[in-house]
Design a protein around this motif. Structure first.
Motif, PDB file in Angstrom:
ATOM      1  N   GLN A 212      97.618  -5.193   1.075  1.00 29.69           N
ATOM      2  CA  GLN A 212      99.058  -5.146   1.325  1.00 29.69           C
ATOM      3  C   GLN A 212      99.878  -5.507   0.089  1.00 29.69           C
ATOM      4  OE1 GLN A 212     100.227  -3.943   4.176  1.00 29.69           O
ATOM      5  NE2 GLN A 212      98.115  -3.668   4.844  1.00 29.69           N
ATOM      6  N   PRO A 213      99.423  -6.423  -0.815  1.00 29.74           N
ATOM      7  CA  PRO A 213     100.209  -6.689  -2.032  1.00 29.74           C
ATOM      8  C   PRO A 213     100.179  -5.561  -3.043  1.00 29.74           C
ATOM      9  CG  PRO A 213      98.769  -8.546  -1.497  1.00 29.74           C
ATOM     10  CD  PRO A 213      98.334  -7.402  -0.666  1.00 29.74           C
ATOM     11  N   ARG A 214      99.361  -4.527  -2.803  1.00 35.80           N
ATOM     12  CA  ARG A 214      99.249  -3.372  -3.707  1.00 35.80           C
ATOM     13  C   ARG A 214      98.879  -3.825  -5.122  1.00 35.80           C
ATOM     14  NH1 ARG A 214      99.474  -1.768   0.739  1.00 35.80           N
ATOM     15  NH2 ARG A 214     100.734  -0.063   1.597  1.00 35.80           N
ATOM     16  N   THR A 215      97.807  -4.604  -5.225  1.00 32.09           N
ATOM     17  CA  THR A 215      97.392  -5.109  -6.530  1.00 32.09           C
ATOM     18  C   THR A 215      96.744  -4.021  -7.379  1.00 32.09           C
ATOM     19  OG1 THR A 215      95.242  -5.776  -5.619  1.00 32.09           O
ATOM     20  CG2 THR A 215      97.029  -7.395  -5.574  1.00 32.09           C
ATOM     21  N   GLY A 216      95.997  -3.129  -6.752  1.00 33.13           N
ATOM     22  CA  GLY A 216      95.317  -2.097  -7.506  1.00 33.13           C
ATOM     23  C   GLY A 216      94.076  -2.579  -8.226  1.00 33.13           C
ATOM     24  N   LEU A 217      93.659  -3.831  -8.003  1.00 29.43           N
ATOM     25  CA  LEU A 217      92.462  -4.359  -8.646  1.00 29.43           C
ATOM     26  C   LEU A 217      91.226  -3.893  -7.891  1.00 29.43           C
ATOM     27  CD1 LEU A 217      93.599  -8.024  -9.364  1.00 29.43           C
ATOM     28  CD2 LEU A 217      93.511  -6.110 -10.954  1.00 29.43           C
ATOM     29  N   ALA A 218      90.291  -3.302  -8.631  1.00 33.12           N
ATOM     30  CA  ALA A 218      89.090  -2.782  -7.990  1.00 33.12           C
ATOM     31  C   ALA A 218      88.234  -3.894  -7.402  1.00 33.12           C
ATOM     32  CB  ALA A 218      88.274  -1.969  -9.003  1.00 33.12           C
ATOM     33  N   VAL A 219      88.264  -5.073  -8.017  1.00 32.21           N
ATOM     34  CA  VAL A 219      87.427  -6.168  -7.538  1.00 32.21           C
ATOM     35  C   VAL A 219      87.915  -6.709  -6.198  1.00 32.21           C
ATOM     36  CG1 VAL A 219      88.727  -8.001  -8.670  1.00 32.21           C
ATOM     37  CG2 VAL A 219      86.264  -8.279  -8.300  1.00 32.21           C
ATOM     38  N   LEU A 220      89.181  -6.467  -5.862  1.00 32.83           N
ATOM     39  CA  LEU A 220      89.734  -6.937  -4.595  1.00 32.83           C
ATOM     40  C   LEU A 220      89.653  -5.882  -3.496  1.00 32.83           C
ATOM     41  CD1 LEU A 220      92.959  -8.796  -5.784  1.00 32.83           C
ATOM     42  CD2 LEU A 220      90.700  -9.741  -5.355  1.00 32.83           C
ATOM     43  N   ALA A 221      89.213  -4.694  -3.825  1.00 31.58           N
ATOM     44  CA  ALA A 221      89.204  -3.609  -2.842  1.00 31.58           C
ATOM     45  C   ALA A 221      88.114  -3.837  -1.798  1.00 31.58           C
ATOM     46  CB  ALA A 221      88.988  -2.273  -3.536  1.00 31.58           C
ATOM     47  N   SER A 222      88.448  -3.570  -0.550  1.00 33.28           N
ATOM     48  CA  SER A 222      87.486  -3.658   0.546  1.00 33.28           C
ATOM     49  C   SER A 222      87.004  -2.267   0.914  1.00 33.28           C
ATOM     50  CB  SER A 222      88.121  -4.324   1.773  1.00 33.28           C
ATOM     51  OG  SER A 222      88.551  -5.631   1.470  1.00 33.28           O
ATOM     52  N   SER A 223      85.810  -2.201   1.470  1.00 31.13           N
ATOM     53  CA  SER A 223      85.282  -0.916   1.905  1.00 31.13           C
ATOM     54  C   SER A 223      86.021  -0.438   3.151  1.00 31.13           C
ATOM     55  CB  SER A 223      83.788  -1.031   2.183  1.00 31.13           C
ATOM     56  OG  SER A 223      83.548  -1.949   3.232  1.00 31.13           O
ATOM     57  N   ALA A 224      85.907   0.845   3.430  1.00 32.29           N
ATOM     58  CA  ALA A 224      86.571   1.399   4.612  1.00 32.29           C
ATOM     59  C   ALA A 224      86.060   0.778   5.910  1.00 32.29           C
ATOM     60  CB  ALA A 224      86.399   2.918   4.634  1.00 32.29           C
ATOM     61  N   PRO A 225      84.739   0.566   6.098  1.00 35.41           N
ATOM     62  CA  PRO A 225      84.303  -0.112   7.330  1.00 35.41           C
ATOM     63  C   PRO A 225      84.850  -1.525   7.464  1.00 35.41           C
ATOM     64  CG  PRO A 225      82.461   1.025   6.300  1.00 35.41           C
ATOM     65  CD  PRO A 225      83.598   1.080   5.331  1.00 35.41           C
ATOM     66  N   ALA A 226      84.940  -2.263   6.354  1.00 36.90           N
ATOM     67  CA  ALA A 226      85.478  -3.625   6.425  1.00 36.90           C
ATOM     68  C   ALA A 226      86.944  -3.621   6.836  1.00 36.90           C
ATOM     69  CB  ALA A 226      85.304  -4.319   5.069  1.00 36.90           C
ATOM     70  N   ARG A 227      87.726  -2.692   6.282  1.00 37.56           N
ATOM     71  CA  ARG A 227      89.140  -2.610   6.672  1.00 37.56           C
ATOM     72  C   ARG A 227      89.284  -2.199   8.134  1.00 37.56           C
ATOM     73  NH1 ARG A 227      89.524   0.030   1.624  1.00 37.56           N
ATOM     74  NH2 ARG A 227      89.699   2.046   2.689  1.00 37.56           N
ATOM     75  N   LEU A 228      88.419  -1.307   8.594  1.00 37.77           N
ATOM     76  CA  LEU A 228      88.467  -0.888   9.989  1.00 37.77           C
ATOM     77  C   LEU A 228      88.178  -2.060  10.923  1.00 37.77           C
ATOM     78  CD1 LEU A 228      88.699   1.360  12.109  1.00 37.77           C
ATOM     79  CD2 LEU A 228      86.250   1.802  11.783  1.00 37.77           C
ATOM     80  N   ILE A 229      87.204  -2.873  10.578  1.00 37.98           N
ATOM     81  CA  ILE A 229      86.867  -4.037  11.410  1.00 37.98           C
ATOM     82  C   ILE A 229      88.017  -5.037  11.418  1.00 37.98           C
ATOM     83  CG2 ILE A 229      85.330  -6.024  11.585  1.00 37.98           C
ATOM     84  CD1 ILE A 229      83.071  -4.255  10.631  1.00 37.98           C
ATOM     85  N   LEU A 230      88.664  -5.231  10.274  1.00 39.81           N
ATOM     86  CA  LEU A 230      89.811  -6.146  10.213  1.00 39.81           C
ATOM     87  C   LEU A 230      90.934  -5.674  11.132  1.00 39.81           C
ATOM     88  CD1 LEU A 230      89.949  -6.876   6.368  1.00 39.81           C
ATOM     89  CD2 LEU A 230      89.269  -8.470   8.161  1.00 39.81           C
ATOM     90  N   TYR A 231      91.239  -4.387  11.079  1.00 42.48           N
ATOM     91  CA  TYR A 231      92.295  -3.851  11.937  1.00 42.48           C
ATOM     92  C   TYR A 231      91.907  -3.937  13.411  1.00 42.48           C
ATOM     93  CZ  TYR A 231      95.246  -1.945   8.218  1.00 42.48           C
ATOM     94  OH  TYR A 231      96.104  -1.792   7.146  1.00 42.48           O
ATOM     95  N   LEU A 232      90.660  -3.602  13.739  1.00 32.34           N
ATOM     96  CA  LEU A 232      90.233  -3.631  15.135  1.00 32.34           C
ATOM     97  C   LEU A 232      90.235  -5.047  15.698  1.00 32.34           C
ATOM     98  CD1 LEU A 232      87.297  -1.045  15.238  1.00 32.34           C
ATOM     99  CD2 LEU A 232      89.582  -0.811  16.217  1.00 32.34           C
ATOM    100  N   ALA A 233      89.873  -6.018  14.885  1.00 34.97           N
ATOM    101  CA  ALA A 233      89.862  -7.403  15.360  1.00 34.97           C
ATOM    102  C   ALA A 233      91.253  -7.848  15.791  1.00 34.97           C
ATOM    103  CB  ALA A 233      89.311  -8.330  14.280  1.00 34.97           C
TER     104      ALA A 233
END
Length: 390
Positions: A212-233
């Motif tokens: 959400q802060p739109r950092t653009g740092l690759a080291v902070l990027a989460s995988s698509a499954p991880a983001r999906l689980i965060l949203y579903l939770a």
């Protein structure tokens, strides 16, 4: 003619195994399996933590982040690092590097509060599957009470006892007051209020994990499954609370399934949330490097050290609320009047067992409600700019 004598073949009479012994044997087997396979550590296996180069041995992996112009031959600032006075004022690139290490059981075991995290996972893994998979009459009626009690104490230890900041303490007391008044049960209110601070921490991890802060740092990027689980939770927990509040969930069995799904997703989301907690130190470290021409590396160094140091304590905070909900739902399943009804001398426990069954469901309902409410409110505060990740 001799008639052969025939003797009746004795038929072995099966000796029934007491249900309590069966449950204890299954729990001990599961506890031994989880302990020797290091299942609590396996939950956090391959996550990455970060350290500074002054504490890194010679065989460490490469640096994952460097500030612009801090490395020779990279960026515009490298050409300005000549001799004379410029060499004295040159930025120390060595202190502006982070090294990434993969977590394993060996590295986790050296962290403080690892025993509390290990037990918080081990007790539910050992005692809840028999209570959920065995027939209700074969399961021990008090087995889920053990992990529920331990998780309650663990949350108290890692939230209330360490004397949090005044804002955190006020949030916990406010959650306790609101949950107690709304639920009309001091037990459910006190239990549910402990989920407030872990929910706020999860919302912080969600904010970074979904970029959400739109950092653009690759080291902070989460995988698509991880983001999906965060949203579903967040979504399923909020839907479970809204449906119950609006009266769309009638039968208790339906509500239990919905609460179990919400708790299961919260538990799955705890793993990427722990990674985002570790990445938060990298985000703050990176911000301090760009806040001025003279980067404040001491703050970033302390931030990375503290997040690495308190890893197991934070992991306990994130996994305890969903495991507590699952323990309460298992307690609801095995409790009831059938255990003590008709047993001479134990008739007085029938009413107590039914009361515990209802109290367990009420507490599980309010833990999920407080967790989802605090998470959504915290995310709104981040979205409106009232809270910042510093």
């Amino acid at each position: 003619m001799a008639v052969p004598l025939s003797f009746p073949i004795p038929i072995p009479i099966p000796i029934p195994i007491p249900p309590a012994l069966l449950h204890a044997a299954a729990a001990l087997a599961l506890a031994a399996l989880a302990h020797f396979l290091h299942l609590p550590s396996l939950f956090l296996y391959a996550l990455h933590t970060y350290i500074h180069p002054d504490a890194v041995p010679s065989n460490t992996p490469r640096a994952v982040l460097r500030p612009p112009g801090s490395d020779a031959g990279q960026g515009k600032g490298s050409s300005k690092r000549g001799g004379g006075a410029a060499a004295k004022d040159a930025f120390d690139a060595t202190s502006a590097q982070l090294y990434r290490l993969r977590l394993s059981h060996t590295t986790l075991a050296t962290r403080p509060h690892f025993g509390a995290y290990h037990a918080a996972f081990l007790l539910p893994l050992a005692l809840l599957p028999p209570a959920l998979l065995l027939p209700p009459l074969a399961a021990s009626p008090l087995a889920p009470l053990v992990p529920a009690a331990y998780l309650f104490v663990a949350l108290l230890r890692h939230i209330v006892v360490p004397s949090p900041r005044p804002a955190q303490l006020a949030a916990a007391l406010g959650a306790l007051l609101v949950a107690t008044l709304c639920s009309s049960s001091p037990f459910a209110g006190a239990l549910a209020s402990l989920a407030a601070l872990p929910a706020a921490r999860f919302a912080r991890a969600f904010w970074l994990g979904t970029d959400q802060p739109r950092t653009g740092l690759a080291v902070l990027a989460s995988s698509a499954p991880a983001r999906l689980i965060l949203y579903l939770a967040v979504l399923v927990s909020s839907v479970a609370s809204i449906l119950r509040c609006c009266g769309f969930v009638g039968a208790a069995e339906q509500e239990v399934r919905l609460l179990a799904a919400a708790a299961g997703l919260q538990l799955l989301a705890a793993r990427p949330a722990v990674q985002m907690y570790l990445n938060e130190a990298v985000f703050c470290w990176y911000q301090r490097l760009h806040v001025s021409r003279t980067p404040d590396t001491e703050y970033g160094r302390a931030k990375v050290f503290l997040h690495n140091h308190h890893l197991c304590a934070v992991a306990t905070q994130l996994v305890a609320p969903p495991l507590l909900v699952l323990s309460l739902l298992a307690l609801w399943r095995v409790q009831g009047k059938d255990f003590f009804e008709g047993v001479e001398g134990l008739d007085w426990l029938v009413g107590w067992s039914v009361a515990m069954k209802e109290a367990a469901l009420l507490a599980a309902r309010w833990v999920v409600a407080v967790w989802s409410t605090v998470t959504v409110i915290t995310l709104v505060c981040y979205k409106r700019g009232w809270l910042f990740v510093l």
